[in-house]
Structure formats: structure tokens, C-alpha cells
Design an enzyme around this catalytic site. Sequence first.
Site, PDB file in Angstrom:
ATOM      1  N   GLU A 203      -6.620  10.548  -7.775  1.00 22.43           N
ATOM      2  CA  GLU A 203      -8.156  10.752  -7.998  1.00 22.43           C
ATOM      3  C   GLU A 203      -8.251  12.194  -8.055  1.00 22.43           C
ATOM      4  OE1 GLU A 203     -11.146   7.287  -6.155  1.00 22.43           O
ATOM      5  OE2 GLU A 203     -10.647   9.181  -5.069  1.00 22.43           O
ATOM      6  N   CYS A 204      -8.837  12.794  -9.123  1.00 23.97           N
ATOM      7  CA  CYS A 204      -9.301  14.190  -9.234  1.00 23.97           C
ATOM      8  C   CYS A 204      -8.030  15.226  -9.438  1.00 23.97           C
ATOM      9  CB  CYS A 204     -10.461  14.800  -8.512  1.00 23.97           C
ATOM     10  SG  CYS A 204     -11.290  16.051  -8.832  1.00 23.97           S
ATOM     11  N   GLY A 205      -7.963  15.810  -8.024  1.00 24.80           N
ATOM     12  CA  GLY A 205      -6.728  16.799  -7.964  1.00 24.80           C
ATOM     13  C   GLY A 205      -5.373  16.025  -7.701  1.00 24.80           C
TER      14      GLY A 205
ATOM     15  N   TYR B 158      -5.201  13.265  -9.914  1.00 25.99           N
ATOM     16  CA  TYR B 158      -4.758  13.226 -11.198  1.00 25.99           C
ATOM     17  C   TYR B 158      -4.143  14.327 -11.982  1.00 25.99           C
ATOM     18  CZ  TYR B 158      -6.593  12.556 -16.134  1.00 25.99           C
ATOM     19  OH  TYR B 158      -6.617  12.542 -17.547  1.00 25.99           O
TER      20      TYR B 158
ATOM     21  N   SER C 244      -7.709   9.700 -13.071  1.00 25.27           N
ATOM     22  CA  SER C 244      -8.829  10.187 -13.469  1.00 25.27           C
ATOM     23  C   SER C 244      -9.294  11.187 -12.485  1.00 25.27           C
ATOM     24  CB  SER C 244      -9.726   9.324 -14.111  1.00 25.27           C
ATOM     25  OG  SER C 244     -10.634   8.684 -13.038  1.00 25.27           O
TER      26      SER C 244
END
Length: 439
Positions: free
Chosen positions: A327-329, A331, A430
Site C-alpha cells: 500500500e502506498c509506500g 507499492y 497501489s
Amino acid sequence: MSAPGLLIAAPRSGSGKTTVTLALMRALSRRGLRVRGAKCGPDYIDPAFHRAATGEPSFNLDSFAMEPDLLDTLAASTAAEADIVLAEGSMGLFDGVRAAENRSGANADIAARYGWPVILVIDVSGAAQSAAAVALGCRAYDPRLHIAGVILNKVASPRHRRLVEAGMERAGLPVLGALSREAGLVLPERHLGLVQAGETADLAARLERLAEIAEAGIDLSALVAAAGGTVPASRGHGLARPPGQRIAVARDEAFSFVYPHMEMGWRGAGAELVPFSPLADEGPPEDCDACWLPGGYPELHAGRIAAARRFLQATRSFAQTRPVHGECGGYMVLGEAIEDADGVSHPMLGLLPVATSYHRRKLHLGYRVARLTADGPLGQRGATLVGHEFHYASVTSVAPDEGNALARITDAEGTDLGFMGHRLGQVSGSFFHLIAAGR
């Protein structure tokens, strides 16, 4: 038994909600009360500060992203283990998205749902009696709410306080306390908000000082007496299903953004969470059947991550046979490279065809409603999920398409934003932070 609660809110961001909330939490805890915190809206930093101040977990309550069952589950869990609940708002009291009544994501929805009176934190710098007009507008704007009183922040002098209090008296709003402009202890910040609780130097001492400020400047007995409301029994838990039975979760200064209610749901379903630290050059343990790389601040540690050979090799090996999601970082780390603030590119895991840059900053912020394009650790193809984006990284590689995207997304108002994230073999990721299953 449901404990009474209060919503600590403000007319706008930057008014001092977090500082005041932490001061109240610590001060009331020092009086022997069992205090539980909650955070309205999507925020993964403040709940950790709440836990440091109270010694108890703090859950997010989000009227847009969460179905009523999930909201009630989290609120009931909070209120059942407390003498008083202090819920901290986000942004302004009524700020949210255009949505059905009670589903806007605004703080006001949470206060109205549970009957929690509102304590307004008013930054009175640059104003005197006019501050009362702002508070009066908040009281009149939404008849669902009860404004129980105000706490004045950044008072310049005794004369300034008298003028502001005269306005509040005219408006019929009790002043429960006042903090001087010099009294507040500013918590350190960075681009996503506060520095994380675990990174804040001398946090315990800072919290004790905040408690002393609250004890000196706020009528704590009147504040406790103003608490009210009740939380209904949950009609069903609504918590997220785990991505595996034994989940390796990256956890250190670079990977820390996991919502407490997500972990509670995973554990409640019988999953075991096994932490490991990429910054300590640890890989996901071999006896796990799924790996989760949360968001955080990998752009601040990109050089150390790129040099963590055991982490890189072990994660690549793990991904050949078991699901890995970022998730985010997380990703960003699953991708080809991260460009840091100085423009230096650092190679990452190379498991997804994405490259990101913090050097070319652009704010991405808002709720996202996602429909999965394939089966994976987040759910089955076609499942709808609700979450949010909050990052400054820019994507410097080719955008995903229908063949390799994780999901297709809209914003909170249903505007199509195209495809997001990537999936390749057992690996997916993502910028989307999952909050709850969709409606």
C-alpha cells in the site's frame, strides 16, 4: 455499558485540535480515568499519538468509507472499555464530501450518530469578539449537533482573553478553557502531517507537559461533565478479511501506516501478524503465507532499503510462491525505483512495473472507491473497496492498463479516475489505502 463521549473539533484545520486532544487525554488519564481515543476520517498518524497518551488503542471512525455496522463495531469496542471517549476531528467540523446525509465523512456525522457533544477548539489569533461569530455559526449550521463549549487557543494576553470571552458570553457558548499563544508545545511535522509517534523525541515528556498545560488552562471537571451520548450495539462486525493465515507485516520507520481496525479484523478472523523490519535488512519470515508492505516514508529511507540485500532477496523469493501486497509506500518499494527528494534514483524490488519520484512532488489526496480487476489478497474480481490516497509521489513510468491494473477507481463523487495500481503474478500494490469493503 457505553461510556459517554466528546468530539474535539474545530472550524478549520490548523486550529490545534491534535495538541488539545492529546493534552486532554493525558490530563484525564492522570486523574485515573480510562480514556479511549478515536479519530474521525482517514488518518493513520494521530491514533498512534492517542495510544501513547492513553495507553489504549484508538480506532478511525469514517462515515463515508465505513458501513454503519463497521462504525458501530469500532465505536462500541471503544466505548465499552472506557470511562470517557475523546474523538478527535479532522479538518473542519463539517468538512466532507458531497454524499447522502450522515455519509459525508465529516466529523459532524460521527458526533450526530453517537450523540457526542462537540467541544470546539477556536484559534483566536487575529480575532477577538469575532471568534464568537464563528463558533455561533458552527452551532447553528447543523441542528443534529450540540456544541457543549469552546476551548480558546493561542490567546495573546489577559485582555485578549477577556474580549474573546465577552463575545462567547453574548453568543451563549461556555468557555471551558484557554491556552496562551506561548503555552502550546508544537509537535514536529513533515509532509504527510505529524512525525510519527514512535519517532517523536521525548514523547512521554511532551505529553506530560501538555497535561500540565491542560490542568492549568482547562476546566477538566466541566469538560467531563459535558460528555454524553451512547453507542448502539453492533449489528455485525464488518471488519476486513485477512490476506492470509500468517501474515508477514513490514513494520519500522519506513513502513508503519496500518489502520488499527484492519489489524483487529485480521486477528479477529484468526490470522497471526508477524512483524519484520526491512530497514534492519530482514525479509518476510518463510513460515508466513502472505506478506503486507504498508505505507510509510520509504522515500526518506530509500538508500537504506536499496542496500538491504537480505530484505530484497527474501521478498523476491517469497513473491514467487505467495502473495505480496503493498500500500502506498509499500507499492513504491515493490516497484523498479524510487527517486528521492534530491533527485537520486534508488533501485527497489522490481516486482511491479512502476517507478516513482518524490523529487517531482505532486499532492494526491482523497477518497477512492475501487473495483478489483482480478482475484487477489484484497478480494475477488469485481469486489468494491473504499479507501483513500494521501501521498506526494509522482509516477514516472507507464500508467497501468486493464491487463495489469489492480483496480479501476472513482473518486467520492463517482468520477472515473481510470485504472490504479498493478498486479503481476502473486504481487499487487497501489497508492490506495484500504479502509473497508464497499457498499
